[in-house]
Design a protein around this motif. Structure first.
Motif, short mmCIF file in Angstrom:
data_model
loop_
_atom_site.label_atom_id
_atom_site.label_comp_id
_atom_site.label_asym_id
_atom_site.label_seq_id
_atom_site.Cartn_x
_atom_site.Cartn_y
_atom_site.Cartn_z
N VAL A 18 33.76 66.51 26.63
CA VAL A 18 34.14 65.26 27.29
C VAL A 18 35.62 65.26 27.69
O VAL A 18 35.98 64.70 28.72
CB VAL A 18 33.78 64.02 26.44
CG1 VAL A 18 34.72 63.83 25.27
CG2 VAL A 18 33.72 62.77 27.29
N THR A 19 36.47 65.89 26.90
CA THR A 19 37.89 65.91 27.25
C THR A 19 38.18 66.84 28.41
O THR A 19 39.20 66.69 29.10
CB THR A 19 38.77 66.30 26.04
OG1 THR A 19 38.32 67.54 25.52
CG2 THR A 19 38.73 65.24 24.97
N SER A 29 38.17 58.13 25.59
CA SER A 29 38.47 57.42 24.35
C SER A 29 37.31 56.52 23.93
O SER A 29 36.91 56.51 22.77
CB SER A 29 39.73 56.58 24.55
OG SER A 29 40.03 55.85 23.39
N THR A 30 36.74 55.80 24.88
CA THR A 30 35.60 54.93 24.59
C THR A 30 34.41 55.74 24.10
O THR A 30 33.77 55.39 23.10
CB THR A 30 35.22 54.09 25.83
OG1 THR A 30 36.34 53.30 26.20
CG2 THR A 30 34.02 53.19 25.54
N PHE A 31 34.08 56.83 24.80
CA PHE A 31 32.94 57.66 24.42
C PHE A 31 33.09 58.18 22.99
O PHE A 31 32.12 58.19 22.22
CB PHE A 31 32.78 58.82 25.39
CG PHE A 31 31.63 59.74 25.06
CD1 PHE A 31 30.33 59.37 25.34
CD2 PHE A 31 31.86 60.98 24.48
CE1 PHE A 31 29.26 60.21 25.03
CE2 PHE A 31 30.79 61.83 24.18
CZ PHE A 31 29.50 61.44 24.46
N LEU A 32 34.28 58.60 22.64
CA LEU A 32 34.51 59.16 21.31
C LEU A 32 34.50 58.11 20.20
O LEU A 32 34.46 58.46 19.02
CB LEU A 32 35.83 59.94 21.28
CG LEU A 32 35.86 61.19 22.16
CD1 LEU A 32 37.25 61.80 22.16
CD2 LEU A 32 34.82 62.21 21.74
N GLN A 33 34.50 56.82 20.57
CA GLN A 33 34.52 55.75 19.59
C GLN A 33 33.18 55.04 19.43
O GLN A 33 33.04 54.20 18.54
CB GLN A 33 35.57 54.71 19.96
CG GLN A 33 36.98 55.24 19.88
CD GLN A 33 38.01 54.21 20.34
OE1 GLN A 33 37.77 53.01 20.29
NE2 GLN A 33 39.15 54.69 20.80
N LYS A 60 33.72 58.52 37.00
CA LYS A 60 34.64 59.11 36.02
C LYS A 60 35.22 58.03 35.10
O LYS A 60 36.03 58.30 34.24
CB LYS A 60 35.77 59.86 36.73
CG LYS A 60 35.28 61.06 37.52
CD LYS A 60 34.62 62.08 36.60
CE LYS A 60 34.10 63.26 37.37
NZ LYS A 60 33.37 64.20 36.54
N LYS A 61 34.75 56.78 35.29
CA LYS A 61 35.25 55.67 34.49
C LYS A 61 34.40 55.38 33.26
O LYS A 61 34.79 54.60 32.40
CB LYS A 61 35.34 54.41 35.34
CG LYS A 61 36.35 54.54 36.48
CD LYS A 61 36.52 53.25 37.21
CE LYS A 61 37.45 53.37 38.36
NZ LYS A 61 38.83 53.59 38.01
N ARG A 62 33.23 56.02 33.17
CA ARG A 62 32.35 55.82 32.01
C ARG A 62 31.51 57.07 31.79
O ARG A 62 30.93 57.61 32.73
CB ARG A 62 31.44 54.62 32.24
CG ARG A 62 30.54 54.36 31.04
CD ARG A 62 29.94 52.97 31.04
NE ARG A 62 29.11 52.81 29.86
CZ ARG A 62 27.78 52.80 29.89
NH1 ARG A 62 27.14 52.89 31.03
NH2 ARG A 62 27.11 52.67 28.77
N VAL A 63 31.43 57.51 30.56
CA VAL A 63 30.62 58.68 30.20
C VAL A 63 29.22 58.18 29.88
O VAL A 63 29.02 57.46 28.90
CB VAL A 63 31.20 59.45 29.00
CG1 VAL A 63 30.34 60.66 28.69
CG2 VAL A 63 32.64 59.84 29.25
N LYS A 64 28.25 58.53 30.71
CA LYS A 64 26.87 58.12 30.48
C LYS A 64 26.19 59.17 29.60
O LYS A 64 26.48 60.37 29.69
CB LYS A 64 26.12 58.02 31.81
CG LYS A 64 26.67 56.98 32.75
CD LYS A 64 25.93 55.71 32.54
CE LYS A 64 26.19 54.74 33.67
NZ LYS A 64 25.12 53.78 33.78
N GLY A 71 25.79 68.04 30.50
CA GLY A 71 26.97 68.87 30.28
C GLY A 71 26.87 69.75 29.05
O GLY A 71 27.44 70.84 29.00
N LEU A 72 26.12 69.29 28.05
CA LEU A 72 26.00 70.03 26.79
C LEU A 72 24.67 70.77 26.65
O LEU A 72 24.41 71.39 25.62
CB LEU A 72 26.20 69.07 25.61
CG LEU A 72 27.61 68.50 25.49
CD1 LEU A 72 27.63 67.31 24.55
CD2 LEU A 72 28.58 69.57 25.03
N GLY A 73 23.81 70.68 27.67
CA GLY A 73 22.54 71.39 27.63
C GLY A 73 21.51 70.78 26.70
O GLY A 73 20.71 71.49 26.10
#
Length: 95
Positions: A18-19, A29-33, A60-64, A71-73
């Motif tokens: 994600v980073t 930051s939101t995704f990781l929390q 790019k404003k929110r990680v769905k 992204g992680l398969g």
């Protein structure tokens, strides 16, 4: 469920993904929390499928969740796809 060793490793992988995926710092930051981060890492660690109503988006404003899974398969599907796959049947009323 408490995190085990494979989940801890997957948390690091999800964090690294994600980073480096080009999301806004606030989105990262939101995704990781939130629980989405743990859910995705747990699915990754134990080769599980994530079921969510969310759909992938180019924002790019929110990680769905589906974007993280792609992204992680990790396999990801909608509840409707899961119900079809499991051949769920709903019977209304008594005969």
């Amino acid at each position: 469920m408490p995190p085990d060793s494979p989940v801890a490793s997957s948390l690091r992988a999800a964090s690294a993904w994600v980073t480096s995926a080009g999301y806004d710092p606030a989105a990262v930051s939101t995704f990781l929390q939130v629980a989405d981060y743990y859910l995705v890492a747990h699915a990754m660690a134990h080769s599980l499928t994530v079921v969510t109503h969310e759909v992938p988006a180019d924002s790019k404003k929110r990680v769905k969740i589906p974007n993280a899974c792609i992204g992680l398969g990790i396999k990801c599907m909608t509840p409707y796809e899961m119900l079809r796959l499991e051949r769920a049947r709903f019977v209304l009323g008594a005969p």
